[in-house]
Design a protein around this motif. Structure first.
Motif, PDB file in Angstrom:
ATOM      1  N   UNK A 221       0.806  -1.257  -0.033  1.00  0.00           N
ATOM      2  CA  UNK A 221      -0.015  -0.031   0.087  1.00  0.00           C
ATOM      3  C   UNK A 221       0.799   1.127  -0.004  1.00  0.00           C
ATOM      4  N   UNK A 222       1.846   1.331   0.739  1.00  0.00           N
ATOM      5  CA  UNK A 222       2.866   2.360   0.922  1.00  0.00           C
ATOM      6  C   UNK A 222       3.471   2.694  -0.408  1.00  0.00           C
ATOM      7  N   UNK A 223       3.808   1.504  -1.264  1.00  0.00           N
ATOM      8  CA  UNK A 223       4.515   1.724  -2.398  1.00  0.00           C
ATOM      9  C   UNK A 223       3.690   2.527  -3.355  1.00  0.00           C
ATOM     10  N   UNK A 224       2.430   1.912  -3.506  1.00  0.00           N
ATOM     11  CA  UNK A 224       1.401   2.605  -4.370  1.00  0.00           C
ATOM     12  C   UNK A 224       1.247   4.209  -3.881  1.00  0.00           C
ATOM     13  N   UNK A 225       1.132   4.279  -2.560  1.00  0.00           N
ATOM     14  CA  UNK A 225       1.168   5.741  -2.172  1.00  0.00           C
ATOM     15  C   UNK A 225       2.438   6.592  -2.703  1.00  0.00           C
ATOM     16  N   UNK A 226       3.427   5.930  -2.597  1.00  0.00           N
ATOM     17  CA  UNK A 226       4.506   6.717  -2.994  1.00  0.00           C
ATOM     18  C   UNK A 226       4.681   6.951  -4.439  1.00  0.00           C
ATOM     19  N   UNK A 227       3.699   6.502  -5.407  1.00  0.00           N
ATOM     20  CA  UNK A 227       3.626   6.752  -6.930  1.00  0.00           C
ATOM     21  C   UNK A 227       2.727   7.759  -6.872  1.00  0.00           C
ATOM     22  N   UNK A 228       2.300   8.530  -5.884  1.00  0.00           N
ATOM     23  CA  UNK A 228       1.109   9.571  -5.970  1.00  0.00           C
ATOM     24  C   UNK A 228      -0.042   9.259  -6.873  1.00  0.00           C
ATOM     25  N   UNK A 229      -0.570   8.108  -7.051  1.00  0.00           N
ATOM     26  CA  UNK A 229      -1.496   7.774  -7.844  1.00  0.00           C
ATOM     27  C   UNK A 229      -2.903   8.517  -7.829  1.00  0.00           C
ATOM     28  N   UNK A 230      -3.354   9.064  -8.783  1.00  0.00           N
ATOM     29  CA  UNK A 230      -4.735   9.806  -8.584  1.00  0.00           C
ATOM     30  C   UNK A 230      -6.113   8.901  -8.603  1.00  0.00           C
ATOM     31  N   UNK A 231      -6.978   9.452  -7.956  1.00  0.00           N
ATOM     32  CA  UNK A 231      -8.141   8.776  -8.175  1.00  0.00           C
ATOM     33  C   UNK A 231      -8.807   9.251  -9.327  1.00  0.00           C
ATOM     34  N   UNK A 232      -9.367   8.547 -10.504  1.00  0.00           N
ATOM     35  CA  UNK A 232      -9.930   9.121 -11.509  1.00  0.00           C
ATOM     36  C   UNK A 232     -11.335   8.336 -11.500  1.00  0.00           C
ATOM     37  N   UNK A 233     -12.343   9.211 -12.172  1.00  0.00           N
ATOM     38  CA  UNK A 233     -13.557   8.713 -11.964  1.00  0.00           C
ATOM     39  C   UNK A 233     -14.420   8.775 -13.484  1.00  0.00           C
ATOM     40  N   UNK A 234     -15.190   7.735 -13.813  1.00  0.00           N
ATOM     41  CA  UNK A 234     -15.855   7.608 -15.091  1.00  0.00           C
ATOM     42  C   UNK A 234     -17.403   7.012 -14.569  1.00  0.00           C
ATOM     43  N   UNK A 235     -18.420   7.325 -15.460  1.00  0.00           N
ATOM     44  CA  UNK A 235     -19.604   6.726 -15.403  1.00  0.00           C
ATOM     45  C   UNK A 235     -19.822   5.652 -16.532  1.00  0.00           C
ATOM     46  N   UNK A 236     -20.253   4.609 -16.244  1.00  0.00           N
ATOM     47  CA  UNK A 236     -20.572   3.384 -17.054  1.00  0.00           C
ATOM     48  C   UNK A 236     -21.596   2.979 -17.281  1.00  0.00           C
ATOM     49  N   UNK A 237     -22.143   2.459 -18.271  1.00  0.00           N
ATOM     50  CA  UNK A 237     -23.387   1.585 -18.475  1.00  0.00           C
ATOM     51  C   UNK A 237     -23.316   0.290 -17.865  1.00  0.00           C
TER      52      UNK A 237
END
Length: 710
Positions: A221-237
């Motif tokens: 989890x901390x490895x992922x955090x270190x990559x500063x990954x954005x939370x991105x949103x889409x709407x789907x059918x």
């Protein structure tokens, strides 16, 4: 072992060690399957090694799932995201107005300006710390463009909305770690209902998680955090969602159960693509500290006939220091867990024949009864009348047995004609077996989760013009009780949810009445938009105990709907008119068993005198003073106080020490001198000094302690 064996044999065949180690990466490396395995197989086959040895080095089958699912989801996400961005860019960026909480109005562009843009314009500090926004009452991602004129509020971690979103997003960070480490099928991840931390349920097959896995999970989890990954949103059918998660039967079931008109949202954070209602924090680097707390089993959708899942609980903070403080408080709280502390004080007992229930021993029952007596006495002085109504009744539907608890107080109201002069009519019920809830069986080992529980349950029937005054007085009632317990508390007004029923005008009238009552009550309160009950708005009260833990106990709910359903009526002042009453539902203690659990930790086992199961103990110095000790005990007991006598042949120092450990409020030492003078030497719990008092003076002190709830 196999890896070392392979390297050893390759070196014997003339390969350079550095070349071999480069070819045998850690099994978790992404290129292991595509590069290392085929190359090793060719090399091993050329030197006539057994094929079985090579296949033993092939990655765990979880990689088959991940290598198929993750790229497919990401590809679909990126494709849909690109389409939606293109569509949004084609829309006209018409000017819109953004109104801030202080009344300031900002100019913005429709489909372009985001809450983050507005935050940057206000201050750099706000932009750096903003986690989430509320747009026209709806929680909104900081990077999501605004769509119309709106009222905008921005939240940080210090705000409840910001903190809840922080922990909801942390659940997805945890989910990403669990998925990548173990190839599990993710089910549901949320912030916890207790108001701190988060969890993620997932299916792992035969793997059972425990504390030994936590460091590995946290590191990923901390490895992922270190990559500063954005939370991105889409709407789907619905069809897109079903295709995206076709390899996860749990997600497919969730999708199929969604209402036809429900907007389905999917979020991506790094390798994780997940169903989520959102919103989420801007990126995962806001989470500077994260820890796993415990792992437990849970049934899919709470049904023991469904697959068994593993639930991992976690906690996270924006800094390491806050995490350290929380973990220290957690350790402190464990010392006073009722499952240990209640047994030590002989308040509770557990038996293997009742794995889902606790027995209240005599002293525990005394505390329990005193809590109910306390509220009953307050009902009497505040104009509430107690009633007793029928319990649960059962009926069959499609070969399943269901139970229903009716609001019988409506029937009590309706049993005869009522007049406006009788209102407000305050009715309360406080009896055994009063309420039923189908709690998941894995939660029932805790007193705070019960299927049958007792609750102080009151309903006030009043006229619309009386709502404000009645709610204000109910808040004063709650404040009085919580001050006695030593609780601090937060107030939230929860407004109309999406799936509510009733007229909009009625809801607005109800919410307005509650706002006015809260303002007149005079304590700070917050708006919790969209979290009201189906039938009316409510005031949620969360208490904080001495260990800074938050609990939901009291509630105040305004109900315009049930009086309509039950067709309740009263004669108005103009006797030619019939009017409908409004119903206010109030609980202060909530579940008494749950409150018992809270108070045990809150007081750390040191019960105040008025509530204590061990108010006093008489300790004779020697055999010569035993008769006087019995006399003192009998006199105190005759006045209604809980008193014991230690008549064992032991040294007085040992008796006093054991009485202190048992948390007696008063330790009364008597010897020959006290017997001659008719007095007692009084030692107050946790104090070394002794005070000599007459029996009359002691009883007066006891009475004052009980009267003033000390």
């Amino acid at each position: 072992m196999l890896r070392r064996y392979a390297i050893h044999n390759l070196r014997r065949n003339g390969f350079v060690y550095s070349t071999v180690t480069a070819m045998v990466p850690h099994p978790k490396d992404d290129d292991y399957r595509d590069a290392a395995i085929p190359k090793l197989i060719r090399m091993f086959e050329s030197r006539r090694f057994f094929y079985s040895t090579v296949t033993a080095m092939v990655p765990h089958p979880k990689d088959d799932y991940l290598n198929a699912a993750i790229p497919k989801r990401i590809k679909m996400f990126e494709s849909i995201q690109a389409e939606q961005k293109t569509q949004r860019l084609s829309l006209s960026p018409d000017p819109i107005k953004v109104t801030l909480p202080d009344g300031t109005v900002k100019d913005a562009a429709k489909w372009q300006t985001t809450p983050f843009d507005v935050a940057k314009e206000i201050s750099k500090n706000l932009a750096n710390n903003a986690l989430i926004a509320r747009v026209n009452g709806v929680l909104w991602d900081m990077a999501r463009p605004l769509e119309q004129d709106c009222e905008l509020r921005i939240y940080k971690f210090e705000d409840d909305e910001g903190r809840d979103t922080f922990w909801h997003s942390s659940a997805l960070i945890l989910g990403q770690s669990l998925e990548m480490e173990y190839g599990c099928k993710l089910c549901i991840g949320l912030c916890t209902t207790r108001g701190e931390g988060f969890y993620y349920d997932a299916f792992y097959g035969d793997l059972g998680l425990n504390d030994d896995h936590f460091k590995q999970i946290e590191a990923r989890a901390l490895k992922a955090v270190g990559e500063k990954q954005p939370f991105e949103r889409i709407e789907v059918t619905r069809d897109q969602a079903l295709e995206m998660f076709s390899d996860n039967e749990f997600k497919v079931e969730i999708i199929n159960d969604l209402p036809a008109d429900k907007t389905i949202t999917v979020y991506r954070c790094g390798s994780l693509v997940d169903l989520s209602r959102g919103p989420h924090i801007p990126n995962n680097s806001f989470v500077k500290a994260i820890a796993c707390l415990k792992a437990s089993s849970a049934y899919w959708r709470g049904n023991k006939a469904r697959p068994t899942l593993q639930r991992v609980y976690g906690i996270s903070y924006p800094d390491q220091e806050s995490l350290k403080e929380y973990l220290l408080k957690l350790e402190e709280a464990k010392k006073y867990d009722y499952r240990n502390f209640g047994v030590e004080q002989e308040l509770l007992s557990h038996h293997e024949s009742s794995p889902r229930g606790w027995f209240f021993l005599p002293r525990g029952a005394l505390v329990y009864e005193e809590l109910m007596n306390f509220i009953s006495s307050q009902y009497e002085v505040r104009g509430y009348e107690e009633v007793i109504t029928p319990d649960l009744f059962c009926f069959d539907i499609k070969k399943h047995k269901f139970g229903l608890k009716a609001i019988w107080r409506c029937s009590v109201f309706k049993h005869r004609a009522r007049s406006y002069s009788e209102l407000p009519l305050r009715m309360a019920e406080f009896g055994p077996g009063g309420l039923y809830r189908n709690e998941a069986s894995d939660d029932l080992s805790e007193l705070k989760h019960r299927r049958i529980f007792e609750k102080d349950d009151a309903h006030i029937f009043c006229r619309e013009s009386q709502i404000k005054d009645e709610v204000r007085e109910a808040l004063k009632f709650i404040d009085y009780v919580y001050e006695i317990f030593g609780f601090t508390y937060d107030l939230k007004l929860s407004t109309r949810p999406e799936n509510s029923f009733g007229e909009t005008a009625t809801w607005e009238k109800a919410e307005s009445a509650l706002k006015e009552a809260l303002d007149e009550f005079g304590k700070p309160w917050q708006l919790n938009e969209g979290d009201g009950a189906l039938y009316g708005p409510k005031i949620d009260i969360k208490v904080s105990d001495a260990l800074s833990r938050k609990f939901q106990c009291a509630t105040l709910q305004l109900n315009f709907q049930l009086p309509n359903c039950f067709k309740l009526e009263y004669l108005a002042e103009d006797e030619a008119k019939i009017e409908r009453p409004v119903m206010i539902h109030m609980a202060i203690l909530g579940s008494v068993k749950r409150l018992f659990n809270i108070l045990l930790g809150h007081y750390k086992g040191k019960w105040p005198f008025w509530l204590s199961p061990r108010q006093a103990i008489v300790c004779p110095v020697s055999k010569k003073s035993q008769a006087y000790a019995k006399k003192v005990k009998d006199e105190i007991y005759s006045k209604g106080f809980l008193v014991d006598a230690d008549l064992r042949y032991r040294k007085i120092e040992k008796k006093v020490r054991e009485a202190q450990l048992a948390q007696y409020n008063y330790i009364l030492v008597v010897g020959e001198q006290e017997a001659e003078t008719g007095q007692v030497s009084v030692r107050v719990r946790d104090k070394e000094d002794l005070t000599t008092m007459s029996i009359e003076g002691l009883l007066e002190r006891f009475s004052e302690d009980a009267k003033n709830f000390r």
